[in-house]
Motif scaffolding. Structure first.
Motif, PDB file in Angstrom:
ATOM      1  N   HIS A 243     -31.385  21.740  24.501  1.00  0.00           N
ATOM      2  CA  HIS A 243     -31.926  22.517  25.612  1.00  0.00           C
ATOM      3  C   HIS A 243     -33.112  23.390  25.198  1.00  0.00           C
ATOM      4  N   ALA A 244     -33.514  23.319  23.949  1.00  0.00           N
ATOM      5  CA  ALA A 244     -34.593  24.177  23.472  1.00  0.00           C
ATOM      6  C   ALA A 244     -35.942  23.715  23.996  1.00  0.00           C
ATOM      7  N   ASN A 245     -36.668  24.630  24.626  1.00  0.00           N
ATOM      8  CA  ASN A 245     -38.056  24.388  25.005  1.00  0.00           C
ATOM      9  C   ASN A 245     -38.794  25.713  24.905  1.00  0.00           C
ATOM     10  N   SER A 246     -40.054  25.727  25.312  1.00  0.00           N
ATOM     11  CA  SER A 246     -40.874  26.920  25.090  1.00  0.00           C
ATOM     12  C   SER A 246     -40.363  28.149  25.835  1.00  0.00           C
ATOM     13  N   SER A 247     -39.579  27.968  26.878  1.00  0.00           N
ATOM     14  CA  SER A 247     -39.091  29.109  27.660  1.00  0.00           C
ATOM     15  C   SER A 247     -37.624  29.425  27.436  1.00  0.00           C
ATOM     16  N   THR A 248     -36.935  28.641  26.589  1.00  0.00           N
ATOM     17  CA  THR A 248     -35.486  28.839  26.435  1.00  0.00           C
ATOM     18  C   THR A 248     -35.047  29.182  25.007  1.00  0.00           C
ATOM     19  N   LEU A 249     -36.001  29.408  24.098  1.00  0.00           N
ATOM     20  CA  LEU A 249     -35.611  29.608  22.698  1.00  0.00           C
ATOM     21  C   LEU A 249     -34.650  30.790  22.543  1.00  0.00           C
ATOM     22  N   GLY A 250     -34.936  31.892  23.209  1.00  0.00           N
ATOM     23  CA  GLY A 250     -34.054  33.051  23.122  1.00  0.00           C
ATOM     24  C   GLY A 250     -32.682  32.754  23.666  1.00  0.00           C
ATOM     25  N   ALA A 251     -32.621  32.068  24.801  1.00  0.00           N
ATOM     26  CA  ALA A 251     -31.338  31.730  25.415  1.00  0.00           C
ATOM     27  C   ALA A 251     -30.540  30.777  24.530  1.00  0.00           C
ATOM     28  N   VAL A 252     -31.227  29.846  23.869  1.00  0.00           N
ATOM     29  CA  VAL A 252     -30.528  28.915  22.972  1.00  0.00           C
ATOM     30  C   VAL A 252     -29.922  29.669  21.799  1.00  0.00           C
ATOM     31  N   CYS A 253     -30.679  30.603  21.215  1.00  0.00           N
ATOM     32  CA  CYS A 253     -30.137  31.404  20.116  1.00  0.00           C
ATOM     33  C   CYS A 253     -28.910  32.194  20.577  1.00  0.00           C
ATOM     34  N   GLU A 254     -29.015  32.808  21.739  1.00  0.00           N
ATOM     35  CA  GLU A 254     -27.884  33.578  22.262  1.00  0.00           C
ATOM     36  C   GLU A 254     -26.673  32.678  22.505  1.00  0.00           C
ATOM     37  N   ARG A 255     -26.922  31.479  23.005  1.00  0.00           N
ATOM     38  CA  ARG A 255     -25.816  30.557  23.256  1.00  0.00           C
ATOM     39  C   ARG A 255     -25.152  30.116  21.953  1.00  0.00           C
ATOM     40  N   LEU A 256     -25.943  29.844  20.935  1.00  0.00           N
ATOM     41  CA  LEU A 256     -25.375  29.440  19.648  1.00  0.00           C
ATOM     42  C   LEU A 256     -24.498  30.551  19.064  1.00  0.00           C
ATOM     43  N   ILE A 257     -24.954  31.780  19.158  1.00  0.00           N
ATOM     44  CA  ILE A 257     -24.162  32.911  18.658  1.00  0.00           C
ATOM     45  C   ILE A 257     -22.883  33.048  19.470  1.00  0.00           C
ATOM     46  N   ALA A 258     -22.985  32.898  20.798  1.00  0.00           N
ATOM     47  CA  ALA A 258     -21.796  32.980  21.647  1.00  0.00           C
ATOM     48  C   ALA A 258     -20.801  31.871  21.312  1.00  0.00           C
ATOM     49  N   MET A 259     -21.301  30.683  21.024  1.00  0.00           N
ATOM     50  CA  MET A 259     -20.426  29.561  20.656  1.00  0.00           C
ATOM     51  C   MET A 259     -19.666  29.862  19.369  1.00  0.00           C
ATOM     52  N   ALA A 260     -20.356  30.472  18.393  1.00  0.00           N
ATOM     53  CA  ALA A 260     -19.688  30.825  17.139  1.00  0.00           C
ATOM     54  C   ALA A 260     -18.575  31.832  17.391  1.00  0.00           C
ATOM     55  N   LYS A 261     -18.834  32.813  18.243  1.00  0.00           N
ATOM     56  CA  LYS A 261     -17.808  33.805  18.565  1.00  0.00           C
ATOM     57  C   LYS A 261     -16.631  33.159  19.286  1.00  0.00           C
ATOM     58  N   GLU A 262     -16.931  32.269  20.223  1.00  0.00           N
ATOM     59  CA  GLU A 262     -15.879  31.574  20.953  1.00  0.00           C
ATOM     60  C   GLU A 262     -15.050  30.683  20.038  1.00  0.00           C
ATOM     61  N   SER A 263     -15.661  30.224  18.945  1.00  0.00           N
ATOM     62  CA  SER A 263     -14.963  29.356  17.978  1.00  0.00           C
ATOM     63  C   SER A 263     -14.287  30.153  16.873  1.00  0.00           C
ATOM     64  N   SER A 264     -14.168  31.472  17.085  1.00  0.00           N
ATOM     65  CA  SER A 264     -13.446  32.368  16.169  1.00  0.00           C
ATOM     66  C   SER A 264     -14.099  32.492  14.808  1.00  0.00           C
ATOM     67  N   SER A 265     -15.444  32.494  14.782  1.00  0.00           N
ATOM     68  CA  SER A 265     -16.132  32.767  13.518  1.00  0.00           C
ATOM     69  C   SER A 265     -15.730  34.137  13.011  1.00  0.00           C
ATOM     70  N   ARG A 266     -15.453  34.223  11.719  1.00  0.00           N
ATOM     71  CA  ARG A 266     -15.036  35.483  11.113  1.00  0.00           C
ATOM     72  C   ARG A 266     -16.166  36.121  10.304  1.00  0.00           C
ATOM     73  N   ASP A 267     -17.370  35.648  10.484  1.00  0.00           N
ATOM     74  CA  ASP A 267     -18.493  36.106   9.675  1.00  0.00           C
ATOM     75  C   ASP A 267     -19.614  36.599  10.579  1.00  0.00           C
ATOM     76  N   ASN A 268     -20.629  37.202   9.960  1.00  0.00           N
ATOM     77  CA  ASN A 268     -21.858  37.511  10.685  1.00  0.00           C
ATOM     78  C   ASN A 268     -22.519  36.191  11.090  1.00  0.00           C
ATOM     79  N   ILE A 269     -23.317  36.237  12.139  1.00  0.00           N
ATOM     80  CA  ILE A 269     -23.884  35.012  12.707  1.00  0.00           C
ATOM     81  C   ILE A 269     -25.390  35.201  12.881  1.00  0.00           C
ATOM     82  N   THR A 270     -26.161  34.332  12.261  1.00  0.00           N
ATOM     83  CA  THR A 270     -27.627  34.405  12.366  1.00  0.00           C
ATOM     84  C   THR A 270     -28.192  33.035  12.613  1.00  0.00           C
ATOM     85  N   THR A 271     -29.166  32.963  13.512  1.00  0.00           N
ATOM     86  CA  THR A 271     -29.829  31.698  13.773  1.00  0.00           C
ATOM     87  C   THR A 271     -31.296  31.930  14.085  1.00  0.00           C
TER      88      THR A 271
END
Length: 277
Positions: A243-271
């Motif tokens: 879904h990454a394009n010139s207008s969605t890069l921020g939203a994609v990063c936010e979604r990836l971080i949210a996915m890690a949290k939803e998947s019970s990541s126990r670490d800091n998350i950076t993308t």
């Protein structure tokens, strides 16, 4: 060696031939964020570091490694052939290297060596023995002009991926005991995934993985710490980056971080997500 946060504010950065957005999050378990990211538009540089060493120390290590890398490259990049910056061999007929990537990779090796030595000296000054003290992973890419190749540097288990034609490929190799065991053919009683074979800082020397890659318009690149790739499945990351394009890069990063949290990541998350344009 001091901590400087944030190293890169959360906004779309314009690098040569790329649009880049990066974000970091403390996650749902830890009380402090030992990850750091740095994006330098003028240099065409994007990198992240995942610190280790306990409260505050990991943050100092990751920020320090990134600032040392940027400072070293800024100081020594002018010595590279004009070919690398301008994209034309006629710009410097007396250039030392005929391949622009060769000079860039050699300089990156020197920068990694320098940054590791500074952090190791910091550990030694505080009485830490070899293999002890604070440290950090380091993964990033550098593209000095829109016609230059992408040069990649990597130590540890943060990762660089490339999405091309809807297919996601990991461009770096985890420097972990777990990965080594897999490559040796082990399938049972595998070691823990987070045991690093190399990191910046704990030892006097380090051997980075250094590669160059050609990129094409439409490629999507992603740097991430293990707080993301250790929690979210490859196919799910692939679908999100589609879904990454010139207008969605921020939203994609936010979604990836949210996915890690939803998947019970126990670490800091950076993308860090980059679109080649």
């Amino acid at each position: 060696m001091t901590r400087t946060i944030p190293l890169s504010p959360p906004r779309v950065h314009r690098l040569p031939g790329m649009l880049v957005f990066g974000a970091t999050d403390v996650g749902t378990v830890r009380s402090n964020n030992e990850d750091n990211l740095l994006i330098d538009e003028a240099m065409g540089l994007a990198m992240l570091a995942d610190g280790m060493g306990g409260h505050a120390a990991g943050e100092v290590a990751s920020a320090g490694v990134l600032t040392e890398m940027r400072a070293y490259l800024a100081q020594h990049t002018p010595a590279l052939p004009a070919f690398f910056a301008d994209g034309g061999p006629e710009a410097d007929p007396d250039a030392t290297w005929s391949d622009p990537a060769a000079g860039a990779l050699r300089l990156l090796r020197a920068a990694v060596t320098h940054a590791n030595a500074r952090l190791y000296a910091h550990n030694c000054a505080r009485g830490r023995t070899e293999g002890d003290g604070m440290g950090a992973t380091l993964t990033g890419f550098w593209r000095a002009s829109a016609v230059a190749p992408l040069v990649v540097f990597h130590v540890g288990d943060s990762r660089l991926y490339r999405l091309r034609g809807c297919v996601l490929e990991q461009l770096t190799r985890d420097q972990t005991l777990y990965q080594q065991a897999l490559e040796a053919g082990m399938r049972d009683r595998l070691p823990a995934r987070n045991v690093l074979l190399q990191a910046m800082g704990p030892a006097p020397t380090v051997t980075p993985e250094l590669r160059s890659h050609q990129v094409v318009e439409g490629d999507v690149l992603m740097l991430c710490s293990d707080g993301l790739h250790g929690a979210v499945a490859h196919a799910e990351i692939e679908a999100a980056l589609a879904h990454a394009n010139s207008s969605t890069l921020g939203a994609v990063c936010e979604r990836l971080i949210a996915m890690a949290k939803e998947s019970s990541s126990r670490d800091n998350i950076t993308t860090v997500v980059a679109l080649c344009v």
